[in-house]
Design an enzyme around this catalytic site. Structure first.
Site, short mmCIF file in Angstrom:
data_model
loop_
_atom_site.label_atom_id
_atom_site.label_comp_id
_atom_site.label_asym_id
_atom_site.label_seq_id
_atom_site.Cartn_x
_atom_site.Cartn_y
_atom_site.Cartn_z
N CYS A 116 0.81 -1.23 0.00
CA CYS A 116 0.00 0.00 0.00
C CYS A 116 0.84 1.27 0.00
O CYS A 116 0.30 2.37 -0.16
CB CYS A 116 -0.95 0.00 1.20
SG CYS A 116 -2.15 -1.32 1.08
N HIS A 256 -3.06 7.18 2.93
CA HIS A 256 -3.52 5.90 2.38
C HIS A 256 -4.84 5.56 3.07
O HIS A 256 -5.01 5.76 4.26
CB HIS A 256 -2.47 4.83 2.65
CG HIS A 256 -2.95 3.45 2.36
ND1 HIS A 256 -3.48 3.10 1.14
CD2 HIS A 256 -2.99 2.33 3.13
CE1 HIS A 256 -3.82 1.82 1.17
NE2 HIS A 256 -3.55 1.33 2.37
N ASN A 286 -10.10 0.23 0.27
CA ASN A 286 -8.64 0.23 0.15
C ASN A 286 -8.25 -0.30 -1.23
O ASN A 286 -8.36 -1.49 -1.49
CB ASN A 286 -8.06 -0.65 1.27
CG ASN A 286 -6.54 -0.69 1.26
OD1 ASN A 286 -5.90 -0.18 0.34
ND2 ASN A 286 -5.97 -1.29 2.28
O1 UT7 Z 1 -3.64 -1.31 3.64
C1 UT7 Z 1 -2.63 -2.19 3.99
C2 UT7 Z 1 -2.54 -2.51 5.41
N1 UT7 Z 1 -3.79 -2.96 5.96
C3 UT7 Z 1 -4.38 -2.25 6.93
O2 UT7 Z 1 -3.91 -1.20 7.30
C4 UT7 Z 1 -5.58 -2.88 7.62
C5 UT7 Z 1 -5.40 -2.83 9.12
N2 UT7 Z 1 -6.41 -3.57 9.86
C6 UT7 Z 1 -7.72 -3.17 9.94
O3 UT7 Z 1 -8.13 -2.24 9.32
C7 UT7 Z 1 -8.59 -3.88 10.92
O4 UT7 Z 1 -7.79 -4.73 11.73
C8 UT7 Z 1 -9.73 -4.73 10.29
C9 UT7 Z 1 -10.77 -3.82 9.68
C10 UT7 Z 1 -9.17 -5.68 9.26
C11 UT7 Z 1 -10.41 -5.55 11.38
O5 UT7 Z 1 -10.90 -4.68 12.39
P1 UT7 Z 1 -10.52 -4.92 13.91
O6 UT7 Z 1 -11.25 -3.90 14.67
O7 UT7 Z 1 -9.01 -4.92 14.04
O8 UT7 Z 1 -11.12 -6.36 14.21
P2 UT7 Z 1 -10.35 -7.67 14.72
O9 UT7 Z 1 -9.58 -8.29 13.61
O10 UT7 Z 1 -9.62 -7.36 15.99
O11 UT7 Z 1 -11.59 -8.58 15.06
C12 UT7 Z 1 -12.51 -8.24 16.11
C13 UT7 Z 1 -13.73 -9.13 15.99
C14 UT7 Z 1 -13.38 -10.61 15.83
O12 UT7 Z 1 -14.36 -11.38 16.49
P3 UT7 Z 1 -14.09 -11.99 17.97
O13 UT7 Z 1 -12.87 -12.82 17.82
O14 UT7 Z 1 -13.90 -10.78 18.84
O15 UT7 Z 1 -15.34 -12.74 18.21
C15 UT7 Z 1 -13.50 -10.83 14.35
O16 UT7 Z 1 -13.80 -12.18 14.03
O17 UT7 Z 1 -14.45 -8.77 14.82
C16 UT7 Z 1 -14.66 -9.94 14.02
N3 UT7 Z 1 -14.68 -9.53 12.61
C17 UT7 Z 1 -15.83 -9.16 12.00
N4 UT7 Z 1 -17.10 -9.08 12.43
C18 UT7 Z 1 -18.03 -8.67 11.54
C19 UT7 Z 1 -13.65 -9.41 11.73
N5 UT7 Z 1 -14.11 -9.00 10.56
C20 UT7 Z 1 -15.44 -8.83 10.68
C21 UT7 Z 1 -16.47 -8.42 9.81
N6 UT7 Z 1 -17.74 -8.35 10.29
N7 UT7 Z 1 -16.22 -8.09 8.53
#
Ligand code: UT7
Length: 332
Positions: A116, A256, A286
């Protein structure tokens, strides 16, 4: 005569027509519009549909538009660098395909892959060719067709990414405008957290890699999030400090667009308000190398000659960086 710098003298961007909404994704995986909106800021993204449609389709449309808009003869282009993580093929370079498609017959071209941060890495590379006098007209394209490598069964990644891109024309400037500083970083220790396992030389495509779904983006979201927040904010802050820029001096942060919460943290560290932050993540998600040129294009009419801009990104590698530039033209 002042120092020769590379200035952006034109910008154009292109996205496919198909709009993939949060509600449509919620029909594919266990997610909701509310979750996606509050955790990322994304409402919809564009998808390039159709057979044999690669990233070069996006890049070619952006470059064609740029050449028309700036009344540039394609034969005048000396170099085209295409930043992409989703090339049409492993080889030849997507940049070569684009130069051929637009008739840039005198240009040499190549791809640059820095996740990215690709657009910032390519912009900085291109600027060196201009500053050295080796090239006079250079195009930098940032384009990705992320839908080609996103697993629409994985709710943690399929909600973030979209397809699109943009292109800028760089020319020499001796009046102080243009690229003034860059702070680029990479750390290969990020590999386990964000990568695509198969399809390269380490794990060539096979039935096994296909069945294991290894041709898709693998991302440990929360780990990447923490690195992104810390590092993107830090380089943006550092480039301001080392150039003596106060928050009031900065016309816009051009971040970004990976997650609105990462963008907010960067703006906060820089001390700048939301009115000075370019934002279009809600429309496009993204687009990897495409986000920054898409932002510059969307905000082009709000930019004035002399405006101080800070561009910042974080991505796979890990790679991250910030670029400080002074905008070179008023809206036409
Ligand atoms: O561009 C290149 C680099 N990439 C980035 O900069 C992306 C960086 N990461 C992010 O933007 C975020 O980490 C995400 C948007 C990918 C995920 O958000 P998060 O707030 O970090 O969620 P998480 O991965 O910590 O997951 C929290 C909970 C989990 O459930 P449990 O384990 O707490 O029950 C996930 O399974 O949210 C769940 N989850 C979702 N729930 C509903 C993960 N994705 C989803 C979803 N819908 N799409």
């Amino acid at each position: 005569m002042g120092t020769k710098r590379a200035a952006i003298t034109g910008i154009h961007a292109w996205v496919p027509d198909y709009v993939l909404t949060n509600d449509e994704l919620a029909a594919l995986v266990d997610t909701s519009d509310d979750w996606i909106t509050t955790r990322t800021g994304i409402k919809e993204r564009r998808i390039l549909k159709g057979h044999d449609q690669g990233t070069s389709v996006i890049g070619t449309a952006a470059v064609r538009g740029l050449l028309e808009k700036t009344a540039t003869d394609p034969g005048e282009i000396d170099l085209l660098i295409c930043a992409t993580t989703t090339p049409d093929m492993l080889f030849p370079a997507t940049g070569n395909i684009i130069t051929n498609a637009v008739g840039a017959v005198n240009a040499f071209s190549y791809d640059l892959q820095a996740g990215c941060s690709g657009f910032l890495f390519a912009l900085t590379t291109a600027a060196q060719y201009i500053a050295s006098g080796y090239c006079r007209k250079v195009i930098v394209v940032g384009a990705d067709k992320m839908s080609a490598i996103v697993d629409y069964q994985d709710r943690a990644t399929c909600i973030i990414f979209g397809d699109g891109g943009g292109a800028v024309l760089l020319e020499p400037s001796t009046d102080g405008l243009g690229l003034r500083d860059a702070l680029l970083r990479s750390d290969g220790a990020g590999e386990p957290h964000l990568h695509m396992k198969a399809g390269g030389s380490r794990r060539p495509p096979s039935i096994t890699t296909l069945e294991a779904r290894e041709h898709f983006v693998y991302q440990e979201g929360s780990t990447v999030f923490k690195f992104a927040v810390k590092n993107m904010a830090q380089v943006a802050y550092e480039i301001m400090a080392r150039n003596g820029l106060a928050a009031d001096d900065v016309a816009f942060l051009v971040p970004h667009q990976a997650n609105k919460r990462i963008i907010d943290a960067t703006a906060e560290k820089m001390g700048i308000g939301p009115e000075k932050v370019m934002l279009n993540i809600h429309k496009y998600g993204n687009t990897t190398s495409g986000t920054i040129p898409l932002c510059l294009h969307d905000y082009e009419t709000q930019l004035r000659r002399g405006d101080h801009l800070v561009l910042a990104a974080f991505g796979a590698g890990f790679t991250w960086g910030a670029v400080y530039l002074q905008w070179a033209y008023d809206p036409i």
